[in-house]
Design a protein around this motif. Structure first.
Motif, mmCIF file in Angstrom:
data_model
loop_
_atom_site.group_PDB
_atom_site.id
_atom_site.type_symbol
_atom_site.label_atom_id
_atom_site.label_comp_id
_atom_site.label_asym_id
_atom_site.label_seq_id
_atom_site.Cartn_x
_atom_site.Cartn_y
_atom_site.Cartn_z
ATOM 1 N N UNK A 149 47.013 69.767 64.813
ATOM 2 C CA UNK A 149 47.987 69.487 63.740
ATOM 3 C C UNK A 149 48.733 68.192 64.027
ATOM 4 N N UNK A 150 49.063 67.981 65.297
ATOM 5 C CA UNK A 150 49.743 66.733 65.671
ATOM 6 C C UNK A 150 48.808 65.543 65.432
ATOM 7 N N UNK B 208 47.615 56.741 50.638
ATOM 8 C CA UNK B 208 48.719 57.702 50.569
ATOM 9 C C UNK B 208 48.221 59.142 50.506
ATOM 10 N N UNK B 209 48.961 60.044 51.138
ATOM 11 C CA UNK B 209 48.674 61.478 51.049
ATOM 12 C C UNK B 209 49.026 61.955 49.632
ATOM 13 N N UNK B 210 48.467 63.070 49.177
ATOM 14 C CA UNK B 210 47.532 63.951 49.887
ATOM 15 C C UNK B 210 46.093 63.418 49.855
ATOM 16 N N UNK B 211 45.331 63.826 50.883
ATOM 17 C CA UNK B 211 43.955 63.370 51.025
ATOM 18 C C UNK B 211 42.984 64.474 50.617
ATOM 19 N N UNK C 133 42.483 63.630 58.210
ATOM 20 C CA UNK C 133 43.756 64.336 58.424
ATOM 21 C C UNK C 133 43.706 65.783 57.930
ATOM 22 N N UNK C 134 42.993 66.018 56.816
ATOM 23 C CA UNK C 134 42.934 67.380 56.266
ATOM 24 C C UNK C 134 42.021 68.260 57.131
ATOM 25 N N UNK C 135 40.909 67.693 57.602
ATOM 26 C CA UNK C 135 40.007 68.474 58.453
ATOM 27 C C UNK C 135 40.725 68.870 59.749
ATOM 28 N N UNK C 136 41.391 67.895 60.373
ATOM 29 C CA UNK C 136 42.125 68.194 61.623
ATOM 30 C C UNK C 136 43.226 69.219 61.353
#
Ligand code: SF4
Ligand code: SF4
Length: 376
Positions: free
Chosen positions: A239-240, A256-259, A265-268
């Protein structure tokens, strides 16, 4: 290193820890169970700093209580796991920075609950007060959707400040621990000791009762506590990593998020969130089965608060991922940001610090072993 008379200690629990370590140093039956007993055997007497070092080196597996022929009802009343657990928690409060906040360790469950509730309320109020109130329950999609509720600069500034404060407070606590145990600063930058400690912390090598498993609820050891701890720890790291990659996307790639769900970032974050869901639930299950004789019951609220905050971080994060394209996005974002903000600002004053001090104790132990000519 603290100057003190042999056998004289600052607190009752350190007095008791000295008594137990003196008994154990004569017995040595448990020397193969973990790092605590070999580290103890390198000493003939114990300063407060030595005992705090041993307390933070203990992984609370419980094996030395189950194996001990002098545990209650024997008159020697040897209970190493519980004594070291209390000494450990008292040491965290003593190292807290600023010291005026050390009391937060004592009523941690209540404090964390209040801060979390206030934090969530503040985010909801902020969304409504500083933007159009209708925006909270509106549907926002596509890049930049989150920032319609809170500008990116405000979000980054707030969380950056909370994160930097937590890092500063944790670093000052670590400095106090390092001084208390009398270790030179150079050890913390000694590559072989750091590498050895990283391997042992990454595997939770000493949460296995000397290889048979964690003695948690009865005399039948299992690896369940270790597995759930791994899921929690690595889930937290993922998550970090997700947040760190998203920050790089924003500033380096201007994305920019959301992805999308397949973006890094979403997979992690998804894998991390699943780890942070299963791990804390499993740890709760293990906690309720744990033999009461091993536990520092006064700190049960602190343990529960930290595990619950990790679980809430995961639940609110995953809920935000699933319902981010609906009208629930605003309230879920407020919930998630509120929980994460409360988690950050309370990190230096709760159970999180156990990882920091235990890692530091493992670094010292690695150096001591090498100096004594022992292998890994
Ligand atoms: S915990 Fe008990 S059995 Fe183990 S070393 Fe200490 S006194 Fe001996
Ligand atoms: S509880 Fe486990 S880790 Fe702690 S001193 Fe006993 S055997 Fe070692």
């Amino acid at each position: 290193m603290s100057q003190q008379l042999p056998g004289a200690h600052a607190t009752k629990i350190l007095q008791e820890a000295d008594r137990l370590m003196t008994v154990c140093n004569s017995c040595r039956y448990c020397e193969g169970l973990c790092a605590v007993f070999p580290a103890m055997e390198m000493r003939r007497s114990f300063s407060d700093g030595d005992l705090n070092y041993l307390a933070n080196l203990c992984h609370a597996c419980g094996a030395c209580y189950t194996d001990c022929q002098f545990s209650p009802p024997h008159e020697f009343n040897v209970n190493v796991p519980r004594t070291l657990a209390i000494a450990r928690a008292e040491s965290w409060a003593a190292y807290a920075w600023p010291s005026a906040l050390s009391g937060l360790f004592a009523r941690n469950g209540l404090v964390v609950s209040i801060i979390c509730a206030l934090s969530i309320a503040a985010f909801i109020y902020g969304f409504v007060a500083f933007r159009d109130p209708r925006i909270l329950l509106g549907v926002h999609t596509g890049p930049g959707a989150f920032y319609e509720l809170m500008p990116h600069g405000a979000m980054a500034g707030l969380f950056g400040a909370a994160f930097l404060y937590a890092i500063l407070a944790l670093a000052m606590g670590l400095r106090a621990f390092w001084r208390d145990i009398g270790e030179p600063a150079g050890t913390l930058t000694d590559p072989p000791s750091l590498w050895q400690a990283m391997k042992e912390a990454g595997q939770l090598r000493y949460l296995d009762g000397g290889g048979i498993g964690c003695v948690n609820e009865d005399e039948h050891p299992t690896d369940r506590r270790k597995i759930y701890h791994h899921l929690t720890f690595y889930g937290f790291l993922l998550c970090f990593a997700s947040t760190s990659v998203a920050t790089l996307y924003h500033y380096l790639l201007a994305r920019e998020a959301p992805y999308a769900w397949w973006d890094l970032p979403v997979v992690l974050g998804t894998f991390g969130g699943i780890g942070l869901l299963i791990g804390p639930v499993g740890l709760f299950g293990q906690k309720f089965k744990r033999d009461a004789a091993l536990v520092d019951e006064k700190r049960a609220g602190m343990d529960t608060a930290f595990t619950l905050m990790l679980l809430l971080t995961s639940i609110t994060g995953l809920a935000l991922l699933f319902w981010r394209d609906t009208a629930a996005m605003g309230p879920l974002l407020a919930l998630h940001l509120g929980v994460v903000f409360a988690l950050f600002v309370t990190l230096p004053y709760g159970k999180f610090v156990h990882g920091l001090y235990r890692f530091a104790a493992l670094v010292r132990y690695a150096r001591e072993r090498r100096m004594m000519g022992h292998g890994t």
